[in-house]
Design a protein around this motif. Structure first.
Motif, PDB file in Angstrom:
ATOM      1  N   ALA A  69     -42.878 -20.769 -35.956  1.00 54.67           N
ATOM      2  CA  ALA A  69     -43.440 -22.120 -35.954  1.00 54.67           C
ATOM      3  C   ALA A  69     -44.960 -22.051 -35.999  1.00 54.67           C
ATOM      4  O   ALA A  69     -45.568 -21.080 -35.514  1.00 54.67           O
ATOM      5  CB  ALA A  69     -42.996 -22.870 -34.704  1.00 54.67           C
ATOM      6  N   PRO A  70     -45.605 -23.044 -36.587  1.00 54.28           N
ATOM      7  CA  PRO A  70     -47.074 -23.052 -36.603  1.00 54.28           C
ATOM      8  C   PRO A  70     -47.634 -23.102 -35.188  1.00 54.28           C
ATOM      9  O   PRO A  70     -47.017 -23.655 -34.270  1.00 54.28           O
ATOM     10  CB  PRO A  70     -47.415 -24.344 -37.361  1.00 54.28           C
ATOM     11  N   VAL A  71     -48.799 -22.529 -35.017  1.00 55.86           N
ATOM     12  CA  VAL A  71     -49.496 -22.635 -33.727  1.00 55.86           C
ATOM     13  C   VAL A  71     -50.450 -23.811 -33.748  1.00 55.86           C
ATOM     14  O   VAL A  71     -51.067 -24.126 -32.736  1.00 55.86           O
ATOM     15  CB  VAL A  71     -50.256 -21.330 -33.400  1.00 55.86           C
ATOM     16  N   SER A  72     -50.575 -24.471 -34.893  1.00 56.92           N
ATOM     17  CA  SER A  72     -51.394 -25.677 -35.015  1.00 56.92           C
ATOM     18  C   SER A  72     -50.502 -26.897 -34.831  1.00 56.92           C
ATOM     19  O   SER A  72     -49.275 -26.780 -34.698  1.00 56.92           O
ATOM     20  CB  SER A  72     -52.069 -25.726 -36.385  1.00 56.92           C
ATOM     21  N   SER A  73     -51.101 -28.069 -34.828  1.00 62.49           N
ATOM     22  CA  SER A  73     -50.323 -29.293 -34.741  1.00 62.49           C
ATOM     23  C   SER A  73     -49.368 -29.390 -35.929  1.00 62.49           C
ATOM     24  O   SER A  73     -49.764 -29.130 -37.070  1.00 62.49           O
ATOM     25  CB  SER A  73     -51.245 -30.513 -34.742  1.00 62.49           C
ATOM     26  N   ALA A  74     -48.135 -29.779 -35.661  1.00 62.97           N
ATOM     27  CA  ALA A  74     -47.151 -29.862 -36.729  1.00 62.97           C
ATOM     28  C   ALA A  74     -47.560 -30.873 -37.792  1.00 62.97           C
ATOM     29  O   ALA A  74     -47.218 -30.729 -38.968  1.00 62.97           O
ATOM     30  CB  ALA A  74     -45.791 -30.234 -36.144  1.00 62.97           C
ATOM     31  N   GLU A  75     -48.322 -31.925 -37.386  1.00 63.48           N
ATOM     32  CA  GLU A  75     -48.739 -32.958 -38.320  1.00 63.48           C
ATOM     33  C   GLU A  75     -50.165 -32.745 -38.831  1.00 63.48           C
ATOM     34  O   GLU A  75     -50.708 -33.616 -39.510  1.00 63.48           O
ATOM     35  CB  GLU A  75     -48.635 -34.334 -37.658  1.00 63.48           C
ATOM     36  N   GLY A  76     -50.758 -31.624 -38.502  1.00 63.90           N
ATOM     37  CA  GLY A  76     -52.124 -31.363 -38.932  1.00 63.90           C
ATOM     38  C   GLY A  76     -52.212 -31.136 -40.435  1.00 63.90           C
ATOM     39  O   GLY A  76     -51.241 -30.747 -41.086  1.00 63.90           O
ATOM     40  N   ASP A 121     -57.011 -28.319 -32.326  1.00 61.17           N
ATOM     41  CA  ASP A 121     -57.388 -29.129 -33.479  1.00 61.17           C
ATOM     42  C   ASP A 121     -57.552 -30.580 -33.031  1.00 61.17           C
ATOM     43  O   ASP A 121     -57.376 -30.903 -31.852  1.00 61.17           O
ATOM     44  CB  ASP A 121     -56.383 -28.980 -34.620  1.00 61.17           C
ATOM     45  N   ARG A 122     -57.873 -31.466 -33.964  1.00 64.48           N
ATOM     46  CA  ARG A 122     -58.204 -32.843 -33.575  1.00 64.48           C
ATOM     47  C   ARG A 122     -57.026 -33.558 -32.905  1.00 64.48           C
ATOM     48  O   ARG A 122     -57.231 -34.346 -31.980  1.00 64.48           O
ATOM     49  CB  ARG A 122     -58.682 -33.653 -34.787  1.00 64.48           C
ATOM     50  N   ARG A 123     -55.819 -33.304 -33.352  1.00 63.46           N
ATOM     51  CA  ARG A 123     -54.660 -33.950 -32.752  1.00 63.46           C
ATOM     52  C   ARG A 123     -54.406 -33.423 -31.340  1.00 63.46           C
ATOM     53  O   ARG A 123     -54.076 -34.181 -30.419  1.00 63.46           O
ATOM     54  CB  ARG A 123     -53.418 -33.758 -33.627  1.00 63.46           C
ATOM     55  N   GLU A 124     -54.558 -32.120 -31.165  1.00 62.60           N
ATOM     56  CA  GLU A 124     -54.350 -31.541 -29.837  1.00 62.60           C
ATOM     57  C   GLU A 124     -55.446 -31.996 -28.874  1.00 62.60           C
ATOM     58  O   GLU A 124     -55.182 -32.285 -27.700  1.00 62.60           O
ATOM     59  CB  GLU A 124     -54.324 -30.010 -29.944  1.00 62.60           C
ATOM     60  N   ALA A 125     -56.687 -32.047 -29.369  1.00 60.57           N
ATOM     61  CA  ALA A 125     -57.791 -32.501 -28.528  1.00 60.57           C
ATOM     62  C   ALA A 125     -57.607 -33.969 -28.155  1.00 60.57           C
ATOM     63  O   ALA A 125     -57.849 -34.374 -27.010  1.00 60.57           O
ATOM     64  CB  ALA A 125     -59.123 -32.296 -29.246  1.00 60.57           C
ATOM     65  N   ALA A 126     -57.160 -34.778 -29.120  1.00 59.38           N
ATOM     66  CA  ALA A 126     -56.913 -36.195 -28.834  1.00 59.38           C
ATOM     67  C   ALA A 126     -55.822 -36.352 -27.789  1.00 59.38           C
ATOM     68  O   ALA A 126     -55.928 -37.192 -26.878  1.00 59.38           O
ATOM     69  CB  ALA A 126     -56.527 -36.923 -30.127  1.00 59.38           C
ATOM     70  N   ALA A 127     -54.766 -35.539 -27.891  1.00 62.61           N
ATOM     71  CA  ALA A 127     -53.683 -35.613 -26.912  1.00 62.61           C
ATOM     72  C   ALA A 127     -54.180 -35.239 -25.514  1.00 62.61           C
ATOM     73  O   ALA A 127     -53.786 -35.847 -24.516  1.00 62.61           O
ATOM     74  CB  ALA A 127     -52.541 -34.695 -27.336  1.00 62.61           C
ATOM     75  N   LEU A 128     -55.045 -34.239 -25.442  1.00 59.92           N
ATOM     76  CA  LEU A 128     -55.594 -33.836 -24.148  1.00 59.92           C
ATOM     77  C   LEU A 128     -56.428 -34.949 -23.534  1.00 59.92           C
ATOM     78  O   LEU A 128     -56.433 -35.140 -22.302  1.00 59.92           O
ATOM     79  CB  LEU A 128     -56.436 -32.569 -24.315  1.00 59.92           C
ATOM     80  N   SER A 187     -59.646 -42.090 -32.643  1.00 61.61           N
ATOM     81  CA  SER A 187     -60.680 -42.235 -31.614  1.00 61.61           C
ATOM     82  C   SER A 187     -61.418 -40.918 -31.416  1.00 61.61           C
ATOM     83  O   SER A 187     -62.644 -40.891 -31.261  1.00 61.61           O
ATOM     84  CB  SER A 187     -60.058 -42.692 -30.287  1.00 61.61           C
ATOM     85  N   PHE A 188     -60.667 -39.803 -31.462  1.00 63.22           N
ATOM     86  CA  PHE A 188     -61.320 -38.512 -31.288  1.00 63.22           C
ATOM     87  C   PHE A 188     -62.285 -38.220 -32.422  1.00 63.22           C
ATOM     88  O   PHE A 188     -63.306 -37.555 -32.218  1.00 63.22           O
ATOM     89  CB  PHE A 188     -60.284 -37.390 -31.187  1.00 63.22           C
ATOM     90  N   VAL A 225     -61.831 -23.306 -38.395  1.00 62.17           N
ATOM     91  CA  VAL A 225     -60.814 -22.286 -38.635  1.00 62.17           C
ATOM     92  C   VAL A 225     -60.046 -22.676 -39.892  1.00 62.17           C
ATOM     93  O   VAL A 225     -59.379 -23.714 -39.911  1.00 62.17           O
ATOM     94  CB  VAL A 225     -59.844 -22.169 -37.438  1.00 62.17           C
ATOM     95  N   CYS A 226     -60.181 -21.887 -40.937  1.00 60.74           N
ATOM     96  CA  CYS A 226     -59.488 -22.167 -42.205  1.00 60.74           C
ATOM     97  C   CYS A 226     -59.751 -23.584 -42.693  1.00 60.74           C
ATOM     98  O   CYS A 226     -58.838 -24.283 -43.170  1.00 60.74           O
ATOM     99  CB  CYS A 226     -57.987 -21.926 -42.049  1.00 60.74           C
ATOM    100  N   GLY A 227     -60.974 -24.026 -42.542  1.00 64.24           N
ATOM    101  CA  GLY A 227     -61.362 -25.339 -43.037  1.00 64.24           C
ATOM    102  C   GLY A 227     -61.103 -26.485 -42.088  1.00 64.24           C
ATOM    103  O   GLY A 227     -61.462 -27.627 -42.388  1.00 64.24           O
ATOM    104  N   ALA A 228     -60.475 -26.237 -40.939  1.00 66.82           N
ATOM    105  CA  ALA A 228     -60.166 -27.292 -39.977  1.00 66.82           C
ATOM    106  C   ALA A 228     -60.997 -27.096 -38.712  1.00 66.82           C
ATOM    107  O   ALA A 228     -61.095 -25.979 -38.191  1.00 66.82           O
ATOM    108  CB  ALA A 228     -58.680 -27.284 -39.625  1.00 66.82           C
ATOM    109  N   GLU A 229     -61.584 -28.193 -38.228  1.00 69.24           N
ATOM    110  CA  GLU A 229     -62.383 -28.121 -37.008  1.00 69.24           C
ATOM    111  C   GLU A 229     -61.490 -27.949 -35.786  1.00 69.24           C
ATOM    112  O   GLU A 229     -60.430 -28.563 -35.678  1.00 69.24           O
ATOM    113  CB  GLU A 229     -63.213 -29.389 -36.844  1.00 69.24           C
TER     114      GLU A 229
END
Length: 212
Positions: A19-26, A59-66, A73-74, A90-94
């Motif tokens: 499974a990805p270690v990034s957000s599934a919807e990222g 990533d932005r989704r994980e940071a927003a969830a935190l 909003s994030f 990281v690979c083009g994603a903040e």
């Protein structure tokens, strides 16, 4: 495997692929290199750490969830120097370290600093940070008024009205896009905006929705 072949084959959709270690919807999917290598070689996949570490990159989704806010909003919060200075691409994603996001979350309680606006003073919140502060206030209270923003952030009445309208309009339009068939009034209801504070945002929201 060449990149073009990888995109066509999409091996990450196969059963057993890690499974990805990034957000599934990222927008950018990331995998653990050791797990992918083990999958390729047919060996057992090493387990990922089960605990959270301050050095984890979010990533932005994980940071927003935190922060318990929406990713949109994030996107405003991340311009704050307390987060912007910690951004890692990281690979083009903040991404942002978990520790930096936690520190920002703890400091958010001090955002509402100045009570009242000294006569003759300029705006107390820097202009580039104001949208993020407005977003925070709306997250906390969808019915927040321009007068309350003036008291909390020390900005002018016109600035408070302008940014509240823009943020409310953007959120109404986003809700309409997320729920097809919803009109602006219904979206405002879903967002808990009382009639007294939504009027000026509805037309702007409809224009945003029609142009995107």
């Amino acid at each position: 495997m060449k990149w073009a072949a990888f995109r066509r084959a999409k091996p990450y959709t196969a059963e057993g692929f890690p499974a990805p270690v990034s957000s599934a919807e990222g927008k950018v999917l990331l995998w653990d290199l050791e797990q992918v290598a083990a999958y390729r070689d047919g060996g057992p996949q090493p387990a990922l750490p089960e605990w959270e570490d301050d050095g984890d990159l979010l990533d932005r989704r994980e940071a927003a969830a935190l922060l318990d806010v929406q990713p949109r909003s994030f996107d405003t919060y991340k311009t704050d120097p307390r987060l912007a200075g910690h951004a890692v691409v990281v690979c083009g994603a903040e991404h942002w370290p978990r520790a930096a996001v936690r520190a920002y979350d703890a400091a958010r309680g001090t955002v509402a600093g100045p009570q009242g606006r000294p006569r003759g003073s300029g705006d107390m919140v820097p202009r580039d940070l104001l949208p993020g502060r407005i977003a925070e206030l709306l997250d906390a209270d969808p019915a927040v008024t321009a007068a309350q923003v003036v008291d909390l952030l020390g900005v002018s009445t016109s600035a408070a009205q302008k940014h509240l309208q823009q943020e409310r309009a953007a959120r109404i339009a986003a809700r309409m896009r997320a729920e097809p068939g919803l009109d602006a009034e219904q979206a405002a209801d879903r967002l808990d905006y009382p009639p007294a504070v939504r009027r000026t945002a509805l037309r702007a929201a409809q224009e945003l929705y029609d142009t995107r």
